[in-house]
Design a protein around this motif. Structure first.
Motif, short mmCIF file in Angstrom:
data_model
loop_
_atom_site.label_atom_id
_atom_site.label_comp_id
_atom_site.label_asym_id
_atom_site.label_seq_id
_atom_site.Cartn_x
_atom_site.Cartn_y
_atom_site.Cartn_z
N ASP A 229 37.04 7.82 -34.08
CA ASP A 229 37.47 7.88 -32.67
C ASP A 229 37.73 9.32 -32.24
O ASP A 229 37.53 9.69 -31.09
N LEU A 230 38.21 10.11 -33.18
CA LEU A 230 38.55 11.50 -32.88
C LEU A 230 37.31 12.39 -32.83
O LEU A 230 37.38 13.57 -32.50
N GLY A 231 36.17 11.80 -33.18
CA GLY A 231 34.92 12.56 -33.14
C GLY A 231 34.63 13.28 -34.44
O GLY A 231 33.84 14.22 -34.47
N VAL A 232 35.28 12.84 -35.54
CA VAL A 232 35.09 13.53 -36.82
C VAL A 232 33.94 12.87 -37.60
O VAL A 232 33.91 11.65 -37.74
N ASP A 233 33.04 13.70 -38.08
CA ASP A 233 31.96 13.22 -38.92
C ASP A 233 32.56 12.96 -40.32
O ASP A 233 33.10 13.88 -40.94
N LEU A 234 32.45 11.72 -40.81
CA LEU A 234 33.13 11.38 -42.08
C LEU A 234 32.57 12.18 -43.27
O LEU A 234 33.21 12.22 -44.32
N LEU A 320 38.83 20.08 -32.14
CA LEU A 320 38.19 21.30 -31.61
C LEU A 320 37.10 21.81 -32.57
O LEU A 320 36.00 22.16 -32.16
N LEU A 321 37.44 21.80 -33.88
CA LEU A 321 36.46 22.29 -34.87
C LEU A 321 35.20 21.44 -34.86
O LEU A 321 34.08 21.96 -34.92
N GLU A 322 35.37 20.13 -34.80
CA GLU A 322 34.21 19.23 -34.82
C GLU A 322 33.39 19.35 -33.55
O GLU A 322 32.18 19.20 -33.55
N ALA A 323 34.10 19.58 -32.42
CA ALA A 323 33.42 19.56 -31.13
C ALA A 323 32.66 20.86 -30.83
O ALA A 323 31.73 20.86 -30.04
N TYR A 324 33.06 21.96 -31.48
CA TYR A 324 32.51 23.27 -31.13
C TYR A 324 31.04 23.39 -31.53
O TYR A 324 30.70 23.23 -32.69
N HIS A 325 30.20 23.67 -30.57
CA HIS A 325 28.76 23.88 -30.84
C HIS A 325 28.27 25.07 -30.05
O HIS A 325 28.72 25.31 -28.94
N VAL A 332 29.30 24.71 -26.27
CA VAL A 332 29.61 23.36 -25.79
C VAL A 332 30.67 22.73 -26.67
O VAL A 332 30.52 22.69 -27.90
N LEU A 333 31.72 22.23 -26.05
CA LEU A 333 32.71 21.44 -26.80
C LEU A 333 32.32 19.98 -26.65
O LEU A 333 32.56 19.38 -25.60
N LYS A 334 31.73 19.43 -27.70
CA LYS A 334 31.25 18.04 -27.59
C LYS A 334 32.35 17.06 -27.97
O LYS A 334 32.23 16.28 -28.91
N LEU A 335 33.45 17.15 -27.24
CA LEU A 335 34.57 16.23 -27.49
C LEU A 335 34.14 14.83 -27.07
O LEU A 335 33.39 14.68 -26.10
N PRO A 336 34.63 13.79 -27.76
CA PRO A 336 34.39 12.45 -27.24
C PRO A 336 34.90 12.42 -25.79
O PRO A 336 36.01 12.90 -25.53
N PRO A 337 34.10 11.91 -24.83
CA PRO A 337 34.52 11.97 -23.42
C PRO A 337 35.94 11.46 -23.19
O PRO A 337 36.67 12.01 -22.37
N ARG A 416 25.31 15.95 -13.99
CA ARG A 416 24.73 16.61 -15.16
C ARG A 416 25.54 16.24 -16.40
O ARG A 416 26.76 16.28 -16.39
N ASP A 417 24.79 15.89 -17.45
CA ASP A 417 25.40 15.46 -18.70
C ASP A 417 25.63 16.70 -19.60
O ASP A 417 24.70 17.47 -19.83
N ARG A 418 26.85 16.86 -20.07
CA ARG A 418 27.21 18.01 -20.90
C ARG A 418 26.33 18.16 -22.14
O ARG A 418 25.88 19.26 -22.47
N ASP A 419 26.08 17.05 -22.84
CA ASP A 419 25.43 17.15 -24.15
C ASP A 419 23.93 17.36 -24.06
O ASP A 419 23.34 18.05 -24.88
N THR A 420 23.30 16.75 -23.04
CA THR A 420 21.84 16.89 -22.94
C THR A 420 21.46 17.94 -21.91
O THR A 420 20.31 18.35 -21.84
N ALA A 421 22.40 18.34 -21.06
CA ALA A 421 22.17 19.25 -19.92
C ALA A 421 21.18 18.64 -18.91
O ALA A 421 20.65 19.33 -18.06
#
Ligand code: GAP
Length: 441
Positions: A229-234, A320-325, A332-337, A416-421
Motif C-alpha cells: 500500500d505504501l508503494g514499496v517493492d517487496l 520517498l525513496l521508493e517513489a523517487y525516479h 518524478v515522485l511516483k507516490l501511490p496517488p 496529464r498523467d504524471r507517470d506516463t506524461a
C-alpha cells in the motif's frame, strides 16, 4: 518516441534530502539558529504526505476492522509504568567511547573502527538507557521524575481493562495507536531514519497463548500487504529473524522488516511476540486484574500479545525513496496517488488571458469544494506549462488539469498523467469522478 529510461541515482540520499528541503517536505529543525543536530521539521507537503500515510494506516488497521479499536493516550505516564515494563532497567544500547577522539558510539554500529577518527581502541561497552527522563511540575525531588514514552505500546497495556470494559471487543482483538515516541539515541542520523523523537504507529493484538503462532503469521502477511500500500517493492524488503540475545527484553520472537536504504539494509518495521510479559508485569506491579475470561468456555487467563510496529517517520522516508525516479531531465515522485500530497493541479494554459484564468479558477474551486473532494488540489499559473508539469512531477501530483482555448469552446480540459506524461481530453463535468476513481490506487 520511446520514454527516457527510468533510473535511481547513486547519490539518492542527497537527492531526497535536497528535494525535501527545496519543495517543502522536510526542513532541518531550528534552521535559523544554525539547526539542532538530527532534528527535522515537516513542511507543507511533508505534513500532508505523513497525514495521508497515517490516515491510510488507521483506515486499514482500525476503521475497516471489527477486531481492532484505537486509543490516543497521554505521553507522560506514571513512572511505575516504565519500571513494570522493564524499560527503566532494560531499554538500553551498548555504548563505547573511542580512546583517541573520545566520541561515543553504539558498539554494534561501528565494527571496531571509529567512524570519526579511524581509531581502533574503545572503552568497555556500558549499557546506556534510551529513556528520556523529564521532571514534571515545580518540585525538584525524584518523585516528580517520569520519562517521555519510548514506545506507545505501554498505553495499550495500561488501558487494556478500560477498553475491555467499554467496548464489545472479544479475544482475539487489537488496540492501535499513533503518536510520538522518544529515545535518547546514541548515534542518530541518516536524515529521518534515526532521530530522538519520531512518529510511530503501533498495534497490540491480544490472543490466547495457544494461537500466537497463527496470529504472528497473519500479521506478517498484513505487514507485507501494508508495505505494498505504501508503494514499496517487496524485493527491497528482507524479513530477518532476530536471534536469541538480540531481541528486545520483552520479546520471545521478533522478525524485523529490513529495507535496502542507500546506506545499507536496516530496520524499517518489526513484528514481535511479546507473550504475556507486559500484562503480567502490570498486573503484578499495579495490583489490578488484567486477565480475560472467555465468555464461552469460562477460562480465565492473561492474554498474549503479537505486536506489529510501524515507524511512521521511516514510512515517510521509504515512501520517498521508493517513489523517487529520474527520467531524462525530469524528476518524478511516483507516490501511490492516494498518498500524494496534492491529488491534482489546475492550470490556465497561459496566465495573461483572463477568460482562461477565470475558467481555470472556477474548476479549481469546484474541485476544492466538491462534496466528494479528492483531497488537496494545487493551483499554478507561473511560468510555462512544461515547467509547471515538471514542478508537479517532482512533488508527486498524479494529475495536471489544463484549461486551454478548446475548453472555452467545448467544455473539455486536458488531464496529464504524471507517470506516463500522456494527456487525454475530459469533459469538465466528468473531471471530479475521473480524479476520484484514479486516486483510489
Ligand atoms: N513497541 C515496539 C517497539 O518500540 P522498536 O523496534 O524498538 O519496537 C518500533 O521500534 C519502530 O519504531 C521501529 O520498527 C522503527 O520503525 C521505529 N524507530 C525506532 N527507533 C527509531 C528512531 N530512533 N527514529 C525513527 N524511527 C525509529
Amino acid at each position: 518516441m520511446s520514454q527516457p529510461k527510468e533510473q535511481k541515482p547513486n547519490n539518492l540520499l542527497e537527492k531526497i534530502v535536497s528535494l525535501a528541503k527545496r519543495r517543502g517536505f522536510i526542513f532541518p529543525g531550528s534552521e535559523i539558529y544554525g539547526g539542532l543536530a538530527n532534528s527535522w521539521d515537516y513542511g507543507p507537503l511533508g505534513v500532508q504526505l505523513k497525514k495521508n500515510i497515517k490516515d491510510l494506516w488507521w483506515s486499514k488497521f482500525v476503521e475497516r476492522r471489527e477486531d481492532v479499536v484505537g486509543i490516543d493516550a497521554a505521553i507522560f505516564m506514571n513512572p511505575k509504568v516504565w519500571e513494570a515494563s522493564g524499560h527503566v532497567s532494560e531499554f538500553s544500547d551498548p555504548l563505547v567511547e573511542c580512546k583517541k577522539c573520545h566520541q561515543r558510539f553504539r558498539e554494534d554500529q561501528i565494527k571496531g573502527l571509529c567512524p570519526d577518527c579511524g581509531g581502533k581502541e574503545f572503552t568497555e561497552a556500558k549499557r546506556f538507557n534510551l529513556m528520556f527522563p523529564v521532571r514534571l511540575g515545580p518540585t525538584e525531588d525524584s518523585s516528580s521524575i517520569t520519562y517521555l514514552r519510548g514506545e506507545i505500546a505501554q498505553a495499550m497495556f495500561v488501558n487494556f481493562k478500560n477498553v475491555l470494559d467499554t467496548t464489545r471487543v472479544r479475544l482475539p482483538f487489537g488496540i492501535a495507536s499513533q503518536g510520538m515516541a522518544f529515545r535518547n539515541e546514541i548515534t542518530p542520523g541518516n536524515f529521518i531514519f534515526r532521530t530522538r523523537e519520531f512518529d510511530l504507529m503501533e498495534l497490540e493484538y491480544f490472543v490466547h497463548e495457544s494461537e500466537w503462532e497463527k496470529w504472528f503469521e497473519y500479521w506478517r502477511g498484513q505487514m507485507r500487504e501494508w508495505l505494498q500500500d505504501l508503494g514499496v517493492d517487496l524485493k527491497n524488503i528482507h524479513e530477518v529473524e532476530i536471534p536469541d540475545g538480540e531481541r528486545a527484553h520483552y520479546s520471545k520472537r521478533t522478525i524485523d522488516f529490513e529495507y535496502d536504504y542507500p546506506f545499507g539494509q536496516k530496520e524499517l518495521y518489526g513484528l514481535a511476540y511479546r507473550t504475556d510479559f507486559d500484562l503480567k508485569n502490570h498486573m503484578e506491579k499495579s495490583g489490578q486484574d488484567l486477565s480475560y475470561t472467555d465468555p464461552e468456555t469460562g477460562e480465565k487467563f492473561v492474554p498474549h500479545v503479537v505486536e506489529p510496529t510501524f515507524g511512521l517517520s521511516r514510512s515517510v522516508f521509504v515512501a520517498l525513496l521508493e517513489a523517487y525516479h529520474e527520467e531524462g531531465d525530469r524528476v518524478v515522485l511516483k507516490l501511490p496517488p492516494k498518498l500524494a500530497p496534492y491529488k491534482a493541479a489546475v492550470f490556465p494554459l497561459v496566465a495573461n488571458k483572463p477568460e482562461l484564468v477565470s475558467k481555470a479558477r472556477e474548476i479549481y474551486q469546484s474541485l476544492v469544494a466538491s462534496r466528494y473532494s479528492p483531497g488537496p488540489i494545487a493551483w499554478d499559473d507561473r511560468g510555462n506549462i512544461g515547467k509547471r508539469y515538471y514542478s508537479q512531477d517532482e512533488i508527486g501530483t498524479p494529475y495536471c488539469v489544463t484549461v486551454d482555448y478548446q475548453t472555452l469552446e467545448d467544455g473539455t480540459v486536458t488531464v496529464r498523467d504524471r507517470d506516463t506524461a500522456k494527456q487525454e481530453r475530459i469533459k469538465i463535468i466528468e473531471l471530479e469522478n475521473f480524479i476520484e476513481e484514479k486516486i483510489k490506487t
